[in-house]
Design a protein around this motif. Sequence first.
Motif, PDB file in Angstrom:
ATOM      1  N   GLY A   9      -4.616  -8.650  -1.915  1.00 10.31           N
ATOM      2  CA  GLY A   9      -5.203  -7.776  -0.912  1.00 10.31           C
ATOM      3  C   GLY A   9      -6.634  -7.386  -1.212  1.00 10.31           C
ATOM      4  O   GLY A   9      -7.359  -8.070  -1.939  1.00 10.31           O
TER       5      GLY A   9
ATOM      6  N   ASP B 183       1.113   2.086  -0.579  1.00 12.92           N
ATOM      7  CA  ASP B 183       0.716   1.507  -1.861  1.00 12.92           C
ATOM      8  C   ASP B 183       1.498   2.145  -3.006  1.00 12.92           C
ATOM      9  O   ASP B 183       1.916   1.465  -3.938  1.00 12.92           O
TER      10      ASP B 183
ATOM     11  N   HIS C  45      -3.984  -3.107   1.586  1.00 18.84           N
ATOM     12  CA  HIS C  45      -3.697  -3.694   2.901  1.00 18.84           C
ATOM     13  C   HIS C  45      -4.549  -3.117   4.021  1.00 18.84           C
ATOM     14  O   HIS C  45      -4.485  -3.609   5.143  1.00 18.84           O
ATOM     15  N   GLU C  46      -5.334  -2.076   3.765  1.00 19.41           N
ATOM     16  CA  GLU C  46      -6.280  -1.546   4.756  1.00 19.41           C
ATOM     17  C   GLU C  46      -7.672  -2.031   4.353  1.00 19.41           C
ATOM     18  O   GLU C  46      -8.289  -1.449   3.454  1.00 19.41           O
TER      19      GLU C  46
ATOM     20  N   GLY D 267      -2.984  -5.837   9.316  1.00 18.28           N
ATOM     21  CA  GLY D 267      -2.217  -5.788   8.085  1.00 18.28           C
ATOM     22  C   GLY D 267      -0.908  -6.536   8.030  1.00 18.28           C
ATOM     23  O   GLY D 267      -0.659  -7.276   7.075  1.00 18.28           O
TER      24      GLY D 267
ATOM     25  N   ASP E 114      -4.101   0.607   9.281  1.00 18.48           N
ATOM     26  CA  ASP E 114      -2.757   1.139   9.050  1.00 18.48           C
ATOM     27  C   ASP E 114      -2.669   2.574   9.550  1.00 18.48           C
ATOM     28  O   ASP E 114      -1.950   2.869  10.500  1.00 18.48           O
TER      29      ASP E 114
ATOM     30  N   THR F 295     -11.602  -0.411   1.296  1.00 14.92           N
ATOM     31  CA  THR F 295     -10.152  -0.580   1.338  1.00 14.92           C
ATOM     32  C   THR F 295      -9.491   0.789   1.299  1.00 14.92           C
ATOM     33  O   THR F 295      -9.776   1.593   0.397  1.00 14.92           O
TER      34      THR F 295
ATOM     35  N   GLY G 284       1.920  -9.325   3.955  1.00 16.77           N
ATOM     36  CA  GLY G 284       0.519  -9.199   4.322  1.00 16.77           C
ATOM     37  C   GLY G 284      -0.369  -9.062   3.109  1.00 16.77           C
ATOM     38  O   GLY G 284       0.087  -9.127   1.951  1.00 16.77           O
ATOM     39  N   ALA G 285      -1.648  -8.870   3.352  1.00 14.71           N
ATOM     40  CA  ALA G 285      -2.601  -8.650   2.260  1.00 14.71           C
ATOM     41  C   ALA G 285      -2.195  -7.396   1.498  1.00 14.71           C
ATOM     42  O   ALA G 285      -1.944  -6.350   2.088  1.00 14.71           O
ATOM     43  N   GLY G 286      -2.144  -7.500   0.176  1.00 17.11           N
ATOM     44  CA  GLY G 286      -1.759  -6.356  -0.633  1.00 17.11           C
ATOM     45  C   GLY G 286      -0.277  -6.069  -0.628  1.00 17.11           C
ATOM     46  O   GLY G 286       0.183  -5.138  -1.297  1.00 17.11           O
ATOM     47  N   LEU G 287       0.475  -6.866   0.114  1.00 12.72           N
ATOM     48  CA  LEU G 287       1.926  -6.706   0.214  1.00 12.72           C
ATOM     49  C   LEU G 287       2.583  -8.050  -0.101  1.00 12.72           C
ATOM     50  O   LEU G 287       3.118  -8.731   0.768  1.00 12.72           O
TER      51      LEU G 287
END
Length: 346
Positions: A123, A41, A62-63, A88, A153, A35, A116-119
Motif C-alpha cells: 500500500g 489499519d 489503503h487511503e 481502496g 475511505d 496516506t 486492496g492496497a495496504g490490505l
Amino acid sequence: MRALRLTAWGEPPIPAEVERPTPRAADVLVRVEATGLCHSDLHVMGAVPGALPYRLPFTLGHEVAGRIAALGSDADGVRVGDRVVLYGPWGCGACDRCATGRDNYCDRRDTLAWHGAGLGRDGGMAEYVLVPSARHLVPIGNLSADQAAPLSDAGLTSYHAVAGLRHALGEDTTTAVIGVGGLGHLAVQILRATTGSRVLAVDVREDALALAGRSGADFGTLVRADTAHVLRARTGGAGVDAVLDFVGTTQTLELAAGVLRPGGELAVVGSGGGRLTVSKPGVLPPGFRLSLPFWGTLPELAEVVALAGSGAIHVETERFPLSAAPEAIDRLRRGRVRGRAVLVPD
C-alpha cells in the motif's frame, strides 16, 4: 525506497528499505503524496494469525493520493503526471459488481488473498505504490493530497452510508451521528451537503463534539445515562429518522435503537463488536431497518472528490511525516487524533 511494512501479526509495522516497483502490463506506478491512517489499519496490525487471508510481509496504507510516475505498456486512460486518489477496495475485477465499480461488494471477495492496497498487497505508506489497473484511480486535479487521501475511505465510507439513507432524509427529518472521528465528522458534512436532514452528534469526547460543530452539526451531546432522552427531546419526543453509528459497540447500538422513531433507519458502520438482540420485546422500534454499509463504489468516490473540490466537505487532518508513523499509530490507538491522521513522505 522507504516503506512501513507489516511483517508479523499482532506486532507493530517496521520501516524498511524495499525496491521501487516497476510497472508492467496494465500497472500504474503512483508517487505517494499522502496516506491516511485509520482504525482499519489498527485492526490489520492487531489481527491474529489466520484471521485474514493476507500473506506477510506487505506495506500498509489503503487511503492514498499521489501523482502518476510511470505506466506499464498496457495501461491506458491516465497519463504520467496526473494527480489521483486510489479507490481502496480491489475486487476480482471480473464479476458483475466489479464491472460496475462496486468492488466493495465483489462476489468473490471471500476467495481473494488480498482486498486492496495496504490490505494484503503493498500500500501507500511508502514513497511509491503500484496499482494493478488504472480503473482503481480517480483524478483529483488541484485538490491537496492530504485532503484527497482520506476521501478514499473516511469520505467514501461515510458517503456510501449516507447515500443508503438519503431516500429517508428529506426536509424536517433528523439524523443522529454517533462517533465524530475521521469518518463521523465527514458524515456530518455530507449529510448537510446532500440531504435536508438536521444533524445531532454524539461522542464521548468534548473535542469531538467541537469538531462536529465545526463540521455543521446542529446539536451535540456527550454519551451519558440520559443521552437517549436528550436526543428524543430534540425531535419533540418522536425520535430520529436515522442513525449512523460509527462506533458499533453494544452501548452505541442500544442508544441508536433507543432514539429511532418507528420505521427509522439504522446504518452500522463502526466495527466495535456490539450486539442488538432482535427477539427482545420493546428494544427495537417497530418497522426499523438495519443496514451494514461497507466502504463505497468507484462512482461514489468520484462524487466525494467532486464535493471536496467544490468546498462542500473538508477533512480535518493531523499531518505526520512517514518516519513518525509509530507516534501517529499510538495516538490513533489512544483516541488522541483529531479528525484524520495523514502520513506524508519525509
